[in-house]
Write an enzyme that holds these catalytic residues in place. Structure first.
Site, PDB file in Angstrom:
ATOM      1  N   THR A 135       7.624   4.185  -4.617  1.00 44.91           N
ATOM      2  CA  THR A 135       7.470   5.300  -5.564  1.00 44.91           C
ATOM      3  C   THR A 135       8.747   5.934  -5.574  1.00 44.91           C
ATOM      4  OG1 THR A 135       5.255   5.461  -5.206  1.00 44.91           O
ATOM      5  CG2 THR A 135       6.079   7.234  -6.466  1.00 44.91           C
ATOM      6  N   LYS A 157       2.409   1.863 -13.660  1.00 50.79           N
ATOM      7  CA  LYS A 157       1.574   1.419 -12.375  1.00 50.79           C
ATOM      8  C   LYS A 157       0.451   0.976 -12.621  1.00 50.79           C
ATOM      9  CE  LYS A 157       0.852   2.399  -7.564  1.00 50.79           C
ATOM     10  NZ  LYS A 157       1.481   2.234  -6.600  1.00 50.79           N
ATOM     11  N   ASP A 211       1.220   8.914  -7.000  1.00 54.84           N
ATOM     12  CA  ASP A 211       2.348   7.857  -7.494  1.00 54.84           C
ATOM     13  C   ASP A 211       2.790   8.222  -9.135  1.00 54.84           C
ATOM     14  OD1 ASP A 211       2.616   6.980  -5.038  1.00 54.84           O
ATOM     15  OD2 ASP A 211       2.105   4.918  -5.584  1.00 54.84           O
ATOM     16  N   GLU A 270       5.987   0.307 -11.103  1.00 50.92           N
ATOM     17  CA  GLU A 270       6.070  -0.002  -9.790  1.00 50.92           C
ATOM     18  C   GLU A 270       4.720  -0.825  -9.383  1.00 50.92           C
ATOM     19  OE1 GLU A 270       4.983   3.770  -7.679  1.00 50.92           O
ATOM     20  OE2 GLU A 270       4.453   2.593  -5.521  1.00 50.92           O
ATOM     21  N   GLY A 271       5.016  -1.729  -8.546  1.00 55.05           N
ATOM     22  CA  GLY A 271       3.804  -2.497  -8.261  1.00 55.05           C
ATOM     23  C   GLY A 271       2.704  -1.642  -7.307  1.00 55.05           C
ATOM     24  N   GLY A 331       1.211  -1.921  -3.381  1.00 55.70           N
ATOM     25  CA  GLY A 331       1.609  -2.630  -1.918  1.00 55.70           C
ATOM     26  C   GLY A 331       2.717  -3.647  -1.949  1.00 55.70           C
TER      27      GLY A 331
HETATM   28  N1  ATP Z   1      14.528   8.596  -0.011  1.00 46.88           N
HETATM   29  C1  ATP Z   1      13.546   9.249   0.584  1.00 46.88           C
HETATM   30  N2  ATP Z   1      13.598  10.611   0.458  1.00 46.88           N
HETATM   31  C2  ATP Z   1      12.059  11.115   0.611  1.00 46.88           C
HETATM   32  N3  ATP Z   1      11.055  10.610   1.256  1.00 46.88           N
HETATM   33  C3  ATP Z   1      11.188   9.177   1.143  1.00 46.88           C
HETATM   34  C4  ATP Z   1      12.162   8.530   0.989  1.00 46.88           C
HETATM   35  N4  ATP Z   1      11.931   7.117   1.088  1.00 46.88           N
HETATM   36  C5  ATP Z   1      10.601   7.092   1.585  1.00 46.88           C
HETATM   37  N5  ATP Z   1      10.250   8.277   1.768  1.00 46.88           N
HETATM   38  C6  ATP Z   1       9.032   8.756   2.017  1.00 46.88           C
HETATM   39  O1  ATP Z   1       8.165   7.706   2.488  1.00 46.88           O
HETATM   40  C7  ATP Z   1       6.967   7.656   2.239  1.00 46.88           C
HETATM   41  C8  ATP Z   1       6.395   6.389   1.652  1.00 46.88           C
HETATM   42  O2  ATP Z   1       7.255   6.481   0.315  1.00 46.88           O
HETATM   43  P1  ATP Z   1       6.494   5.973  -1.060  1.00 46.88           P
HETATM   44  O3  ATP Z   1       5.027   6.978  -1.166  1.00 46.88           O
HETATM   45  O4  ATP Z   1       7.623   5.845  -2.233  1.00 46.88           O
HETATM   46  O5  ATP Z   1       6.050   4.558  -0.492  1.00 46.88           O
HETATM   47  P2  ATP Z   1       5.279   3.461  -1.528  1.00 46.88           P
HETATM   48  O6  ATP Z   1       5.807   2.002  -0.841  1.00 46.88           O
HETATM   49  O7  ATP Z   1       5.380   3.873  -2.954  1.00 46.88           O
HETATM   50  O8  ATP Z   1       3.789   3.699  -0.907  1.00 46.88           O
HETATM   51  P3  ATP Z   1       2.562   3.202  -1.625  1.00 46.88           P
HETATM   52  O9  ATP Z   1       2.051   1.593  -1.293  1.00 46.88           O
HETATM   53  O10 ATP Z   1       1.347   3.935  -1.223  1.00 46.88           O
HETATM   54  O11 ATP Z   1       2.422   3.115  -3.083  1.00 46.88           O
HETATM   55  C9  ATP Z   1       6.543   8.958   1.499  1.00 46.88           C
HETATM   56  O12 ATP Z   1       6.072   9.940   2.461  1.00 46.88           O
HETATM   57  C10 ATP Z   1       7.933   9.295   0.995  1.00 46.88           C
HETATM   58  O13 ATP Z   1       8.137  10.661   0.759  1.00 46.88           O
HETATM   59 MG    MG Z   2       4.000   4.211  -4.152  1.00 47.14          MG
END
Ligand code: ATP
Ligand code: MG
Length: 218
Positions: free
Chosen positions: A18, A39, A52, A113-114, A116
């Protein structure tokens, strides 16, 4: 960046998809591009925190409704096929394709966004990878910079390429201000063994997309 958009996947759940998708959307929008976000399914709405689709919408400066961004939304934090089943329904791949096409209408770029990783099932016989192939958008792979990421990232690249998907880049997030020897080596190793471009994203203040540094390659 392609003229039509990107599909942001990751090495798994909670790896920064995300954040990376939101930064790409913000970078494009900041350059005057009309961005739509998408998404296929959001799960875990019962959990606290910003869902997200809301962060994606804020980052893109989009006025899309929840339904237009994420046609399937569920409370339990579960794989989409299970969350749908618990709600007594099934995710319909044709509806996903139509919703993505409709989201893209009137926008210059679609940032998707996919859910997982690539092999997560959306419905019986239909994975996130199948959707990425149907949308025909180049992949961006979000991954951790930390120990373990080489294997997870190379597996994801192999799964993508074996299905004929184009990988635009890997993005390591959050990238530390002072990378450790392991983190610096992980970047080099993924680039070399994966024959892929690797970018990094620093830790961002997620509350304020307007202050984010642009992703140079977006
Ligand atoms: N560059 C960044 N700056 C701030 N936080 C980050 C950063 N990269 C990752 N995170 C943190 O890592 C965690 C996971 O990030 P994110 O929600 O984007 O993952 P995701 O792969 O989209 O998860 P999901 O599978 O639930 O969709 C979150 O708490 C996010 O805030
Ligand atoms: Mg996500």
């Amino acid at each position: 960046m392609t003229e039509r958009g990107v599909f942001v996947t990751g090495t798994g759940t909670e790896v920064g998809k995300t954040v990376v998708a939101a930064l790409i959307a913000r970078t494009l929008a900041g350059a005057g591009t009309r961005v739509a976000v998408f998404k296929p399914a959001v799960t875990g709405l019962d959990d606290p925190g910003e869902p997200d689709h809301e962060l994606l919408r804020r980052a893109a400066g989009s006025e899309q409704g929840d339904e237009e961004i994420a046609p399937y939304r569920y409370g339990p934090p579960a794989s989409p096929h299970l969350a749908a089943s618990l709600a007594g329904e099934e995710i319909d791949p044709a509806r996903l394709r139509a919703a993505a096409a409709s989201a893209a209408e009137g926008a210059d770029q679609l940032v998707c966004e996919g859910v997982g990783g690539l092999l997560v099932p959306l419905a019986a016989g239909y994975t996130v990878r199948d959707l990425a192939a149907d949308l025909a958008l180049p992949l961006v792979v979000a991954a951790s910079p930390e120990l373990g990421t080489i294997n997870h990232t190379l597996l994801t690249l192999e799964a993508a390429r074996s299905a004929g998907l184009e990988v635009a880049m890997v993005v390591l997030t959050p990238w530390p201000d002072v990378p450790s020897t392991v983190e610096a080596s992980n970047l080099e190793t993924i680039a070399a063994l994966g024959a892929v471009r690797v970018e990094t994203v620093p830790r961002l203040d997620l509350s304020d997309p307007k202050r984010w540094p642009p992703l140079s390659s977006a």
